[in-house]
Design a protein around this motif. Structure first.
Motif, short mmCIF file in Angstrom:
data_model
loop_
_atom_site.label_atom_id
_atom_site.label_comp_id
_atom_site.label_asym_id
_atom_site.label_seq_id
_atom_site.Cartn_x
_atom_site.Cartn_y
_atom_site.Cartn_z
N PHE A 31 33.96 65.73 -20.42
CA PHE A 31 33.85 66.90 -21.29
C PHE A 31 34.40 68.12 -20.58
O PHE A 31 35.09 68.95 -21.18
CB PHE A 31 32.40 67.16 -21.70
CG PHE A 31 32.24 68.44 -22.49
CD1 PHE A 31 32.60 68.49 -23.82
CD2 PHE A 31 31.81 69.60 -21.87
CE1 PHE A 31 32.50 69.66 -24.55
CE2 PHE A 31 31.72 70.78 -22.59
CZ PHE A 31 32.06 70.82 -23.92
N ALA A 32 34.11 68.25 -19.29
CA ALA A 32 34.59 69.41 -18.53
C ALA A 32 36.11 69.43 -18.50
O ALA A 32 36.73 70.49 -18.70
CB ALA A 32 34.01 69.39 -17.12
N THR A 33 36.73 68.28 -18.26
CA THR A 33 38.19 68.20 -18.24
C THR A 33 38.76 68.53 -19.61
O THR A 33 39.72 69.29 -19.74
CB THR A 33 38.66 66.80 -17.80
OG1 THR A 33 38.12 66.53 -16.51
CG2 THR A 33 40.16 66.70 -17.76
N TRP A 34 38.16 67.97 -20.66
CA TRP A 34 38.61 68.24 -22.02
C TRP A 34 38.48 69.74 -22.33
O TRP A 34 39.40 70.34 -22.89
CB TRP A 34 37.80 67.43 -23.03
CG TRP A 34 38.07 67.85 -24.43
CD1 TRP A 34 39.12 67.46 -25.21
CD2 TRP A 34 37.34 68.82 -25.20
NE1 TRP A 34 39.07 68.11 -26.42
CE2 TRP A 34 37.99 68.95 -26.44
CE3 TRP A 34 36.20 69.56 -24.95
CZ2 TRP A 34 37.52 69.81 -27.43
CZ3 TRP A 34 35.74 70.42 -25.94
CH2 TRP A 34 36.40 70.53 -27.16
N PHE A 35 37.37 70.34 -21.97
CA PHE A 35 37.13 71.75 -22.25
C PHE A 35 38.18 72.64 -21.58
O PHE A 35 38.75 73.53 -22.21
CB PHE A 35 35.72 72.14 -21.79
CG PHE A 35 35.41 73.60 -22.00
CD1 PHE A 35 35.10 74.08 -23.25
CD2 PHE A 35 35.45 74.48 -20.93
CE1 PHE A 35 34.83 75.43 -23.45
CE2 PHE A 35 35.19 75.83 -21.11
CZ PHE A 35 34.87 76.30 -22.37
N GLY A 63 49.41 76.61 -15.68
CA GLY A 63 49.84 75.36 -15.06
C GLY A 63 48.80 74.82 -14.09
O GLY A 63 48.57 73.61 -14.00
N ALA A 64 48.16 75.71 -13.36
CA ALA A 64 47.11 75.30 -12.42
C ALA A 64 45.77 75.14 -13.12
O ALA A 64 44.93 74.33 -12.69
CB ALA A 64 46.98 76.32 -11.29
N PHE A 65 45.55 75.89 -14.17
CA PHE A 65 44.28 75.84 -14.89
C PHE A 65 44.10 74.51 -15.62
O PHE A 65 43.04 73.90 -15.57
CB PHE A 65 44.21 77.01 -15.88
CG PHE A 65 42.91 77.11 -16.62
CD1 PHE A 65 41.77 77.54 -15.96
CD2 PHE A 65 42.83 76.81 -17.96
CE1 PHE A 65 40.56 77.64 -16.64
CE2 PHE A 65 41.63 76.91 -18.65
CZ PHE A 65 40.49 77.34 -17.98
N PHE A 68 46.96 67.49 -16.27
CA PHE A 68 47.23 66.19 -16.88
C PHE A 68 46.68 65.08 -15.99
O PHE A 68 46.19 64.07 -16.48
CB PHE A 68 48.74 66.03 -17.06
CG PHE A 68 49.14 64.78 -17.77
CD1 PHE A 68 49.14 64.73 -19.16
CD2 PHE A 68 49.51 63.65 -17.07
CE1 PHE A 68 49.50 63.58 -19.82
CE2 PHE A 68 49.87 62.49 -17.73
CZ PHE A 68 49.87 62.46 -19.11
N SER A 69 46.76 65.29 -14.68
CA SER A 69 46.37 64.23 -13.75
C SER A 69 44.88 63.90 -13.82
O SER A 69 44.50 62.73 -13.74
CB SER A 69 46.75 64.61 -12.31
OG SER A 69 46.16 65.83 -11.94
N ASP A 74 40.61 60.15 -15.52
CA ASP A 74 39.42 59.84 -16.33
C ASP A 74 39.68 58.62 -17.21
O ASP A 74 38.82 57.73 -17.34
CB ASP A 74 39.03 61.03 -17.20
CG ASP A 74 38.45 62.19 -16.43
OD1 ASP A 74 38.03 61.99 -15.27
OD2 ASP A 74 38.42 63.30 -16.98
N ALA A 75 40.85 58.56 -17.83
CA ALA A 75 41.18 57.43 -18.71
C ALA A 75 41.35 56.14 -17.91
O ALA A 75 40.85 55.08 -18.31
CB ALA A 75 42.44 57.73 -19.50
N VAL A 76 42.01 56.21 -16.77
CA VAL A 76 42.22 55.02 -15.94
C VAL A 76 40.89 54.46 -15.46
O VAL A 76 40.70 53.23 -15.41
CB VAL A 76 43.17 55.33 -14.76
CG1 VAL A 76 43.15 54.23 -13.71
CG2 VAL A 76 44.59 55.55 -15.28
#
Length: 109
Positions: A31-35, A63-65, A68-69, A74-76
């Motif tokens: 959730f944090a990454t998605w947010f 770009g830093a905020f 994608f990685s 998370d998906a992997v």
């Protein structure tokens, strides 16, 4: 180049703060990454929609905020745990919400 580096520094610091806040509230790293990625997509749409093409904000800060990685990691992790549907759903939801939020901010702000 300096503007991008300085923007990246502040974007990374902001990401850490937003990520920490979202993770402490939701107790779920995804959730944090998605947010954070969704907020960054919205901000980028708003900036570009308003005509602001600043390298400091777009390439450096945002770009830093956003990242994608971390989303990919998370998906992997889900895929490695055999949670294929969860991983694919997470990727699809994150990408779709980013595009929708970017488009909304670009169009309406």
């Amino acid at each position: 180049m300096i503007a991008i580096a300085v923007g990246g520094f502040f974007g990374a610091m902001a990401r850490y703060g937003f990520y920490w806040l979202a993770e402490s509230r939701a107790k779920h790293p995804k959730f944090a990454t998605w947010f954070v990625n969704s907020a960054g997509s919205f901000a980028m749409g708003a900036l570009i929609g308003s005509g602001n093409h600043s390298a400091f904000w777009l390439t450096g800060f945002l770009g830093a905020f956003t990242t994608f990685s971390t989303m990919a990691l998370d998906a992997v992790k889900d895929f490695e745990d055999g949670k294929w549907l969860q991983g694919i759903s997470y990727l699809a939801f994150t990408l779709l919400s980013g595009i929708v939020l970017f488009g909304a901010a670009y169009t309406w702000l």
